[in-house]
Design a protein around this motif. Structure first.
Motif, PDB file in Angstrom:
ATOM      1  N   ALA A  14       0.091   6.326  -6.380  1.00 28.54           N
ATOM      2  CA  ALA A  14       1.514   5.956  -6.271  1.00 28.54           C
ATOM      3  C   ALA A  14       1.995   5.231  -7.525  1.00 28.54           C
ATOM      4  O   ALA A  14       1.281   4.398  -8.082  1.00 28.54           O
ATOM      5  CB  ALA A  14       1.719   5.067  -5.048  1.00 28.54           C
ATOM      6  N   SER A  15       3.219   5.544  -7.936  1.00 28.16           N
ATOM      7  CA  SER A  15       3.797   4.864  -9.103  1.00 28.16           C
ATOM      8  C   SER A  15       4.232   3.451  -8.702  1.00 28.16           C
ATOM      9  O   SER A  15       4.365   3.137  -7.514  1.00 28.16           O
ATOM     10  CB  SER A  15       5.016   5.643  -9.604  1.00 28.16           C
ATOM     11  OG  SER A  15       6.043   5.571  -8.629  1.00 28.16           O
ATOM     12  N   TRP A  70       0.862  -1.189   0.000  1.00 28.46           N
ATOM     13  CA  TRP A  70       0.000   0.000   0.000  1.00 28.46           C
ATOM     14  C   TRP A  70       0.894   1.233   0.000  1.00 28.46           C
ATOM     15  O   TRP A  70       2.109   1.112   0.199  1.00 28.46           O
ATOM     16  CB  TRP A  70      -0.906   0.004   1.251  1.00 28.46           C
ATOM     17  CG  TRP A  70      -0.200   0.310   2.541  1.00 28.46           C
ATOM     18  CD1 TRP A  70       0.127   1.558   3.019  1.00 28.46           C
ATOM     19  CD2 TRP A  70       0.271  -0.631   3.535  1.00 28.46           C
ATOM     20  NE1 TRP A  70       0.761   1.438   4.238  1.00 28.46           N
ATOM     21  CE2 TRP A  70       0.860   0.110   4.578  1.00 28.46           C
ATOM     22  CE3 TRP A  70       0.235  -2.021   3.637  1.00 28.46           C
ATOM     23  CZ2 TRP A  70       1.432  -0.490   5.701  1.00 28.46           C
ATOM     24  CZ3 TRP A  70       0.798  -2.611   4.763  1.00 28.46           C
ATOM     25  CH2 TRP A  70       1.383  -1.859   5.779  1.00 28.46           C
ATOM     26  N   ALA A  71       0.294   2.393  -0.205  1.00 27.70           N
ATOM     27  CA  ALA A  71       1.050   3.646  -0.150  1.00 27.70           C
ATOM     28  C   ALA A  71       0.551   4.494   1.017  1.00 27.70           C
ATOM     29  O   ALA A  71      -0.630   4.473   1.352  1.00 27.70           O
ATOM     30  CB  ALA A  71       0.887   4.412  -1.458  1.00 27.70           C
ATOM     31  N   LEU A  97       5.555   2.292  -5.026  1.00 31.55           N
ATOM     32  CA  LEU A  97       4.948   1.171  -4.287  1.00 31.55           C
ATOM     33  C   LEU A  97       6.015   0.180  -3.852  1.00 31.55           C
ATOM     34  O   LEU A  97       5.994  -0.320  -2.720  1.00 31.55           O
ATOM     35  CB  LEU A  97       3.904   0.470  -5.173  1.00 31.55           C
ATOM     36  CG  LEU A  97       2.592   1.237  -5.350  1.00 31.55           C
ATOM     37  CD1 LEU A  97       1.791   0.679  -6.513  1.00 31.55           C
ATOM     38  CD2 LEU A  97       1.780   1.187  -4.053  1.00 31.55           C
ATOM     39  N   ILE A  98       6.957  -0.094  -4.744  1.00 33.59           N
ATOM     40  CA  ILE A  98       8.046  -1.018  -4.401  1.00 33.59           C
ATOM     41  C   ILE A  98       8.876  -0.425  -3.255  1.00 33.59           C
ATOM     42  O   ILE A  98       9.182  -1.107  -2.274  1.00 33.59           O
ATOM     43  CB  ILE A  98       8.969  -1.252  -5.630  1.00 33.59           C
ATOM     44  CG1 ILE A  98       8.179  -1.871  -6.771  1.00 33.59           C
ATOM     45  CG2 ILE A  98      10.211  -2.040  -5.245  1.00 33.59           C
ATOM     46  CD1 ILE A  98       8.439  -3.289  -7.078  1.00 33.59           C
ATOM     47  N   THR A 117      -6.531   4.937   2.002  1.00 32.78           N
ATOM     48  CA  THR A 117      -5.364   4.194   1.497  1.00 32.78           C
ATOM     49  C   THR A 117      -5.529   3.882   0.012  1.00 32.78           C
ATOM     50  O   THR A 117      -4.557   3.896  -0.744  1.00 32.78           O
ATOM     51  CB  THR A 117      -5.155   2.899   2.311  1.00 32.78           C
ATOM     52  OG1 THR A 117      -4.956   3.252   3.680  1.00 32.78           O
ATOM     53  CG2 THR A 117      -3.950   2.117   1.820  1.00 32.78           C
ATOM     54  N   VAL A 118      -6.763   3.637  -0.418  1.00 28.05           N
ATOM     55  CA  VAL A 118      -7.003   3.392  -1.852  1.00 28.05           C
ATOM     56  C   VAL A 118      -6.588   4.634  -2.651  1.00 28.05           C
ATOM     57  O   VAL A 118      -5.889   4.530  -3.659  1.00 28.05           O
ATOM     58  CB  VAL A 118      -8.488   3.026  -2.107  1.00 28.05           C
ATOM     59  CG1 VAL A 118      -8.814   3.037  -3.594  1.00 28.05           C
ATOM     60  CG2 VAL A 118      -8.807   1.661  -1.489  1.00 28.05           C
ATOM     61  N   ARG A 119      -6.981   5.800  -2.160  1.00 28.20           N
ATOM     62  CA  ARG A 119      -6.611   7.049  -2.842  1.00 28.20           C
ATOM     63  C   ARG A 119      -5.094   7.187  -2.958  1.00 28.20           C
ATOM     64  O   ARG A 119      -4.557   7.464  -4.020  1.00 28.20           O
ATOM     65  CB  ARG A 119      -7.162   8.238  -2.037  1.00 28.20           C
ATOM     66  CG  ARG A 119      -8.207   9.041  -2.772  1.00 28.20           C
ATOM     67  CD  ARG A 119      -8.630  10.324  -2.044  1.00 28.20           C
ATOM     68  NE  ARG A 119      -8.420  10.371  -0.619  1.00 28.20           N
ATOM     69  CZ  ARG A 119      -9.370  10.120   0.304  1.00 28.20           C
ATOM     70  NH1 ARG A 119     -10.580   9.786  -0.073  1.00 28.20           N
ATOM     71  NH2 ARG A 119      -9.096  10.210   1.586  1.00 28.20           N
TER      72      ARG A 119
END
Ligand code: NIG
Ligand code: FE
Length: 424
Positions: free
Chosen positions: A116-117, A79-80, A121-122, A109-111
């Protein structure tokens, strides 16, 4: 390599450990494990193995417990951002609805995740995997579910595959496109359910065949709950997933009892998870099945709620009980299975031995990998932990610090305590 002189070697041989069999550690005093390449070749007494394998490189585990690596079978790993502000609001007495009104909850968190790229995310997920590994998790289940739209969900799957490639931990990936009703369908839950069935699942299926042709299909999971997917919608999605050949999981009874656990049994799901408000009928169904009951004690702890999974009832019903972190930004940001064990002992009434079995061999069953991990047995992958304690009961008894001294992953040794010991 011969890992030798372990004060206690916990083999966790056999399994799954059903009902009252839970907690059978298979302890060998002064134990040893012979490892060749990535596999375990033998486990037994130090005297015997040392006599037979004199010329092996030696790893001294005297004064230590040696046990299988933890298998964490339920996380929302990717997640971001974070929701620290919500935690503060909650602790200051705000309700779930206040937080939702302030733009919080899962959709926040979905937003952040949608924005996020792939690289971001990684970069945000990698440290979580490193912390898990340092705390002894050698295989982790990882769900998507903060995209809730095809493009983002595929980005999450792609990032999880990339993380699996680069990291030492093995991942068991799960598609959780049905984690919540997507904001675009806020007033039309059935519309989103149909969209998941008619479009997302077939797309994920075909995408996986192209991007991960050598891996078996991911699990498909769903959040069966009052404000998410009702029982009929859960049945619709899981049935479609099963038709496409996906193995199944379910989030059930976290806040309300809708019958999701019995549905999981009926559809032959690998596991049913959360199980806080589970009815006696559902517990009975789980006990008579091979569907693993996964308890997530960090979730009520994280939410400061009083009810936990009724572990003793599940054991009484002969269920296969497993433990997981549920690592996620909303209810339980915790990467440590050691903390889960400490909590399960106190809040769910498990003994340390039961909690250890639920975090290794039984959790390996929850992700259908018990043929290769979860115990120290000949032929299995050499994933093991060397704990800097002389007795397994220190797991559970102690909490909040890391007891892992070394992690052996696929036969390679990683030191966790390099800051302290003068290792080369
Ligand atoms: O397992 N139950 C749904 N999912 C998570 C919480 C997700 C969130 O709040 O971000 C859970 O508790
Ligand atoms: Fe969850």
């Amino acid at each position: 390599m011969l890992v030798h002189s372990a004060t206690q070697l916990l083999t966790l041989k056999g399994g799954p450990q059903r009902g009252h069999d839970l907690g059978t550690l298979g302890i060998i005093q002064n134990g040893a494990v012979l490892i060749r390449d990535e596999k375990i070749v033998a486990a037994g007494s130090t005297d015997e193995l040392r006599a037979s394998y004199k010329d092996e490189p030696m790893l001294d585990a005297s004064g230590c417990v040696v046990m299988p690596g933890f298998v964490d079978p339920h996380t929302h790993l990717i997640w971001a951002g974070d929701r620290a502000n919500e935690f503060e609001m909650k602790m200051a007495g705000k309700s779930y609805l206040d937080i939702l009104a302030a733009g919080g909850g899962i959709i926040s968190t979905v937003r952040q995740t949608r924005a996020a790229s792939f690289e971001s995310l990684i970069a945000q997920t990698r440290p979580r995997l490193l912390r898990m590994f340092a705390h002894g998790t050698t295989t982790v289940e990882a769900k998507t579910g903060y995209g809730l739209q095809t493009a983002t969900e595929l980005r999450l799957l792609k990032a999880l595959l990339a993380l699996e490639d680069e990291s030492r931990i093995d991942l068991a990936i799960t598609f959780l496109g049905a984690h919540a009703i997507a904001p675009e369908y806020q007033d039309d839950p059935q519309g989103y359910t149909d969209h998941v069935c008619d479009s997302m699942l077939p797309t994920v299926h075909d995408w996986w065949q192209t991007h991960a042709p050598n891996l078996s299909l991911p699990f498909v999971d769903i959040f069966c709950e009052d404000r998410a997917f009702n029982l009929d919608q859960s049945r619709q999605i899981l049935t479609k997933a099963r038709e496409l050949g996906f193995p199944l999981k379910i989030h059930s009874d976290e806040f309300d009892n809708l019958g999701g656990a019995s549905l999981a049994v009926e559809l032959g799901a690998a596991s049913a998870d959360h199980l806080v408000k589970t009815s006696d009928a559902d517990i009975k169904a789980l006990g008579a099945s091979d569907t693993v009951a996964v308890a997530l004690p960090c979730t009520p702890f994280g939410l400061a709620e009083k009810d936990y999974t009724p572990a003793r009832k599940l054991i009484e019903a002969n269920a296969i009980l497993a433990l997981a972190t549920d690592c996620n930004p909303g209810t339980a940001w915790n990467e440590s299975m050691q903390f889960v064990i400490a909590l399960a002992c106190r809040a769910m009434g498990l003994t340390p031995a039961q909690a250890i079995a639920a975090s290794t061999i039984n959790s390996a069953h929850a992700i259908r990998r018990a043929d290769i991990i979860g115990s120290i047995e000949e032929g299995k992958q050499a994933d093991l932990l060397i704990l800097g304690v002389p007795d397994y009961r220190h797991l559970g008894y102690r909490f909040g610090t890391n007891l892992v001294r070394q992690v052996v992953k696929r036969g390679r040794v990683y030191s966790v305590d390099v800051c302290y010991y003068r290792t080369a």
